[in-house]
Design a protein around this motif. Structure first.
Motif, PDB file in Angstrom:
ATOM      1  N   PHE A  52      46.465  36.122  46.057  1.00  0.00           N
ATOM      2  CA  PHE A  52      46.501  37.528  46.440  1.00  0.00           C
ATOM      3  C   PHE A  52      46.065  37.681  47.893  1.00  0.00           C
ATOM      4  O   PHE A  52      45.505  36.756  48.492  1.00  0.00           O
ATOM      5  CB  PHE A  52      45.593  38.354  45.525  1.00  0.00           C
ATOM      6  CG  PHE A  52      46.054  38.371  44.102  1.00  0.00           C
ATOM      7  CD1 PHE A  52      47.075  39.211  43.699  1.00  0.00           C
ATOM      8  CD2 PHE A  52      45.485  37.523  43.163  1.00  0.00           C
ATOM      9  CE1 PHE A  52      47.523  39.213  42.392  1.00  0.00           C
ATOM     10  CE2 PHE A  52      45.919  37.511  41.855  1.00  0.00           C
ATOM     11  CZ  PHE A  52      46.943  38.362  41.470  1.00  0.00           C
ATOM     12  N   SER A  53      46.301  38.851  48.423  1.00  0.00           N
ATOM     13  CA  SER A  53      45.878  39.152  49.791  1.00  0.00           C
ATOM     14  C   SER A  53      45.179  40.501  49.777  1.00  0.00           C
ATOM     15  O   SER A  53      45.820  41.550  49.825  1.00  0.00           O
ATOM     16  CB  SER A  53      47.083  39.185  50.732  1.00  0.00           C
ATOM     17  OG  SER A  53      46.676  39.516  52.047  1.00  0.00           O
ATOM     18  N   VAL A  54      43.863  40.453  49.653  1.00  0.00           N
ATOM     19  CA  VAL A  54      43.065  41.672  49.593  1.00  0.00           C
ATOM     20  C   VAL A  54      42.067  41.652  50.741  1.00  0.00           C
ATOM     21  O   VAL A  54      41.260  40.725  50.857  1.00  0.00           O
ATOM     22  CB  VAL A  54      42.303  41.780  48.252  1.00  0.00           C
ATOM     23  CG1 VAL A  54      41.559  43.108  48.181  1.00  0.00           C
ATOM     24  CG2 VAL A  54      43.258  41.639  47.085  1.00  0.00           C
ATOM     25  N   GLN A  55      42.124  42.652  51.587  1.00  0.00           N
ATOM     26  CA  GLN A  55      41.143  42.774  52.652  1.00  0.00           C
ATOM     27  C   GLN A  55      39.889  43.421  52.077  1.00  0.00           C
ATOM     28  O   GLN A  55      39.912  44.560  51.625  1.00  0.00           O
ATOM     29  CB  GLN A  55      41.701  43.618  53.802  1.00  0.00           C
ATOM     30  CG  GLN A  55      42.739  42.909  54.640  1.00  0.00           C
ATOM     31  CD  GLN A  55      42.166  41.707  55.383  1.00  0.00           C
ATOM     32  OE1 GLN A  55      41.064  41.756  55.926  1.00  0.00           O
ATOM     33  NE2 GLN A  55      42.925  40.617  55.400  1.00  0.00           N
ATOM     34  N   HIS A  56      38.812  42.673  52.087  1.00  0.00           N
ATOM     35  CA  HIS A  56      37.575  43.148  51.480  1.00  0.00           C
ATOM     36  C   HIS A  56      36.450  42.980  52.483  1.00  0.00           C
ATOM     37  O   HIS A  56      36.077  41.858  52.827  1.00  0.00           O
ATOM     38  CB  HIS A  56      37.298  42.360  50.199  1.00  0.00           C
ATOM     39  CG  HIS A  56      36.257  42.968  49.320  1.00  0.00           C
ATOM     40  ND1 HIS A  56      36.296  44.283  48.912  1.00  0.00           N
ATOM     41  CD2 HIS A  56      35.141  42.445  48.761  1.00  0.00           C
ATOM     42  CE1 HIS A  56      35.262  44.536  48.148  1.00  0.00           C
ATOM     43  NE2 HIS A  56      34.535  43.444  48.042  1.00  0.00           N
ATOM     44  N   TYR A  57      35.954  44.106  52.978  1.00  0.00           N
ATOM     45  CA  TYR A  57      34.919  44.097  54.013  1.00  0.00           C
ATOM     46  C   TYR A  57      35.352  43.258  55.217  1.00  0.00           C
ATOM     47  O   TYR A  57      34.590  42.464  55.762  1.00  0.00           O
ATOM     48  CB  TYR A  57      33.584  43.601  53.446  1.00  0.00           C
ATOM     49  CG  TYR A  57      32.955  44.604  52.507  1.00  0.00           C
ATOM     50  CD1 TYR A  57      32.152  45.634  52.984  1.00  0.00           C
ATOM     51  CD2 TYR A  57      33.212  44.541  51.145  1.00  0.00           C
ATOM     52  CE1 TYR A  57      31.612  46.578  52.122  1.00  0.00           C
ATOM     53  CE2 TYR A  57      32.670  45.483  50.273  1.00  0.00           C
ATOM     54  CZ  TYR A  57      31.872  46.495  50.774  1.00  0.00           C
ATOM     55  OH  TYR A  57      31.337  47.430  49.923  1.00  0.00           O
TER      56      TYR A  57
ATOM     57  N   LYS B 111      37.845  47.463  40.628  1.00  0.00           N
ATOM     58  CA  LYS B 111      38.565  48.590  41.218  1.00  0.00           C
ATOM     59  C   LYS B 111      39.052  48.299  42.629  1.00  0.00           C
ATOM     60  O   LYS B 111      39.895  49.026  43.154  1.00  0.00           O
ATOM     61  CB  LYS B 111      37.675  49.835  41.203  1.00  0.00           C
ATOM     62  CG  LYS B 111      37.434  50.385  39.808  1.00  0.00           C
ATOM     63  CD  LYS B 111      36.616  51.652  39.817  1.00  0.00           C
ATOM     64  CE  LYS B 111      35.167  51.392  40.141  1.00  0.00           C
ATOM     65  NZ  LYS B 111      34.327  52.603  39.997  1.00  0.00           N
ATOM     66  N   ASN B 112      38.531  47.238  43.253  1.00  0.00           N
ATOM     67  CA  ASN B 112      39.014  46.871  44.583  1.00  0.00           C
ATOM     68  C   ASN B 112      40.509  46.555  44.577  1.00  0.00           C
ATOM     69  O   ASN B 112      41.178  46.674  45.606  1.00  0.00           O
ATOM     70  CB  ASN B 112      38.253  45.657  45.122  1.00  0.00           C
ATOM     71  CG  ASN B 112      36.789  45.947  45.396  1.00  0.00           C
ATOM     72  OD1 ASN B 112      35.919  45.141  45.083  1.00  0.00           O
ATOM     73  ND2 ASN B 112      36.500  47.101  45.972  1.00  0.00           N
ATOM     74  N   MET B 113      41.025  46.123  43.419  1.00  0.00           N
ATOM     75  CA  MET B 113      42.451  45.794  43.339  1.00  0.00           C
ATOM     76  C   MET B 113      43.328  47.040  43.293  1.00  0.00           C
ATOM     77  O   MET B 113      44.539  46.957  43.503  1.00  0.00           O
ATOM     78  CB  MET B 113      42.733  44.938  42.101  1.00  0.00           C
ATOM     79  CG  MET B 113      42.115  43.556  42.142  1.00  0.00           C
ATOM     80  SD  MET B 113      42.741  42.537  43.500  1.00  0.00           S
ATOM     81  CE  MET B 113      44.372  42.101  42.894  1.00  0.00           C
TER      82      MET B 113
END
Length: 636
Positions: free
Chosen positions: A492-497, A511-513
């Motif tokens: 996946f490609s999730v920008q987190h902080y 819920k970040n997804m």
């Protein structure tokens, strides 16, 4: 569709159908009618007590249904080497009662299981080759030692405890991940959780533990009272905290006697709860009686209490059910209280704070010193690793049915499936600085943990309490999508902080997804919901049940279909470009998806798929079929 392709597809769909239909759904008994109380609240308080769900039988049925499709084989009465005290209790009991058991899992079966349990991920193909080719007799213990304490281990278990604690705050998650990684003593973790004092909850991670309990305590989301107190029922909030502490750290369902005496309600399900009175609960709640939460304004028009910007201190007058100062006093989510003031006293012993001692600090000292804290903790870990807890459910302990030397009156029986093992694990945990790592390693290094799912011959429900085989379990939502992304080499490609994240368990909460505009991430969140992923407003759902929705997601969700294609950034596409032979591609797909080499018959079927369907289509079909196999879909 080509004949071989059709046969393989039908086989995979049939396997999925078998997983779903072989487990008959459990019917729950209707809840007692008590019109004086909010029905949702009533069900939350009593649902677990009166539920007819039998998780152990669910897990057994699932395992029986899928075992023929898994690599484990055989059953044996032959003695198995006892590596530690877990084995002494498990195999000793089976020998005494002449219970047959599964053989030890093969290396491939063990390897996949250990990786999934410790890290929530699969071993890379080269790691599979290395482990299976290693002749070191101690390689299993060495593997376990190499996994515990890694970044992936911390991600997996921080997510697990996030579900258990019901927290979705980033700072709390990162704090949890850190104490798990360094193996901080769990009694200290508890102390930090129950004693926060802060002017800004965002500045102290442990203060975020109290956010999930507030949803039942808010009278409305935004209010305009000048002191921001009358929109919040403090005693309801304290009661929720007390119940949650009991659930997680004592293994007790305390909601029932927070509303009324246990007698007349819990008599048929739990002797200990039936003996408790509501005043016992209020005395336990009084440890938080001086805790004062004050919300802050979000704008000039009003205030939203649980926005993560609240203050906590110990300046409230105490647990006064008649006059709680500026806060709302009347019980809004429980039966009315009696109007008296209560002093703190520990539920299990009656111990009170020392003169002048802060009540919450007293609880942080008293509760972990009791053996039930250790019992509840090791039982949760045992359940996570062994699928079925020594006590089920994890928050359903009956303290009057734990001691074989002091048995309950007939027809009641001892509750733990192996009470001596439960006590030994608890004492070992308490005697070794409350080390979570030690408990996990002790269980995983036992041969009891390393039994196969396979069991040749007649399996009986009577064998379930003995842990005579490894029980298969449904993957958690994050495990399912993460190993899907890993097996297909399409993370996946999730920008987190500000940093990219490849796997769900690297995020601070599920819920970040849902956020952002990345369709793949939103599809993954929907996929996780099919595997019982919640938003953590309530305690986690603990099921060993496959469902038609899971099967449909695996066969048609974009999370799967996009990742098996011969185009784009997928393992299939990379293998087709690699110059590898058909047999090398087949081997790589099996190693990356199932953590084992393909059998000769499987290679032959895969060759036919490639020959008849063409190379790109054939390789796509093989990848899709492997992902839809029970061997991939389960932790076994």
């Amino acid at each position: 569709m080509k004949p071989a392709n059709l046969v393989l597809t039908i086989t995979m769909v049939s396997c999925l159908t078998l997983v779903v239909t072989a487990q008959r759904p459990q019917q729950e008994q209707p809840q007692p009618s008590q019109p004086q109380m909010n029905q949702d609240r009533l069900e939350a308080a009593h649902g677990q007590l009166y539920s007819s769900q039998d998780k152990a039988k669910e897990a057994s049925r699932l395992t029986q249904a899928v075992a023929p499709a898994l690599p484990g084989t055989g059953s044996s009465y032959a003695p198995i080497a006892r590596k530690n005290f877990v084995d002494e209790f498990i195999f000793g009991k089976m020998e005494r009662d002449n219970i047959p058991h599964a053989p030890l899992a093969g290396d491939a079966e063990f390897l996949r299981r250990a990786y999934l349990d410790a890290t929530g991920l699969l071993p890379a193909p080269d790691e599979v080759r290395s482990f299976l080719g290693d002749s070191d007799p101690n390689k299993r213990d060495k593997l376990i030692d190499s996994l515990i304490g890694t970044e992936a281990f911390a991600d997996q278990w921080a997510y697990h405890y996030g579900e258990l604690f019901r927290t979705d705050d980033a700072s709390f998650h990162l704090w949890t991940k850190e104490w798990i990684k360094v193996d901080r003593p769990y009694n200290e973790v508890f102390y930090d959780i129950v004693t926060p004092v802060t002017k800004n909850a965002k500045g102290l991670p442990t203060a975020q533990y109290y956010d999930p309990t507030a949803y039942v305590s808010n009278r409305c989301v935004i209010w305009t009272d000048a002191d921001h107190l009358k929109g919040f029922n403090r005693l309801d909030w304290i009661d929720e905290i007390t119940s949650d502490i009991g659930r997680v750290f004592l293994g007790l369902t305390m909601d029932c006697f927070s509303c009324h005496n246990g007698a007349g309600h819990a008599d048929s399900v739990n002797l200990f709860l039936a003996s408790r009175k509501r005043t016992d609960f209020w005395q336990q709640a009084a440890f938080f009686g001086k805790m004062r939460p004050i919300g802050t304004s979000t704008d000039s028009a009003g205030a939203q209490f649980q926005n993560g910007q609240s203050l906590f201190d110990d300046l409230a007058p105490g647990y006064n059910t008649g006059d709680d100062g500026n806060y709302v006093t009347a019980a809004e989510n429980r039966f009315p209280r009696d109007g008296r003031t209560y002093s703190p006293a520990f539920l299990l012993t009656g111990e009170q704070p020392k003169p002048g001692e802060n009540p919450r600090k007293a609880l942080g000292r008293i509760l972990p010193a009791h053996i039930q804290f250790a019992r509840a903790t090791v039982n949760i870990i045992w359940q996570k690793l062994m699928v079925i807890g020594l006590v089920e459910p994890y928050d359903g302990f009956d303290l009057k049915r734990l001691d074989p030397k002091n048995p309950p009156p007939a027809p009641w029986t001892i509750q733990p499936t192996n009470p001596e093992l439960l006590e030994a694990l608890a004492e070992d945990f308490r005697g070794n600085n409350f080390s979570i790592h030690r408990v996990i390693k002790t269980i995983m290094k036992s041969n009891a943990y390393q039994l196969s799912t396979g069991f040749e011959g007649e399996w009986k429900d009577a064998y379930i309490p003995y842990h005579a085989r490894r029980f298969a379990r449904i993957l958690t939502g994050p495990e399912a999508v993460d190993i899907m992304a890993q097996a297909t080499d399409a993370p996946f490609s999730v920008q987190h902080y500000g940093e990219p994240r490849a796997y769900v368990k690297q995020l601070t909460n599920p819920k970040n997804m849902k956020g952002g505009n990345v369709a793949d991430n939103k599809d993954a969140y929907a996929f996780m919901q099919a595997y019982y992923q919640s938003e953590r407003a309530l305690p986690p759902v603990d099921k060993s049940m496959a469902s038609p929705v899971q099967a449909m997601m695996m066969m048609s969700s974009p999370v799967v279909t996009k990742r098996v294609g011969a185009q784009g950034k997928t393992r299939v596409a990379n293998l087709l470009k690699s110059g590898k032979s058909d047999d090398e591609i087949i081997e790589e797909l099996y190693l990356s998806s199932l953590s084992r080499f393909p059998a000769a018959a499987e290679v032959e079927v895969a060759r036919r798929l490639i020959a008849e369907g063409g190379r790109p289509s054939g390789v796509e079909t093989i990848q899709w079929a492997l992902l839809n196999s029970p061997e991939f879909l389960l932790n076994h």
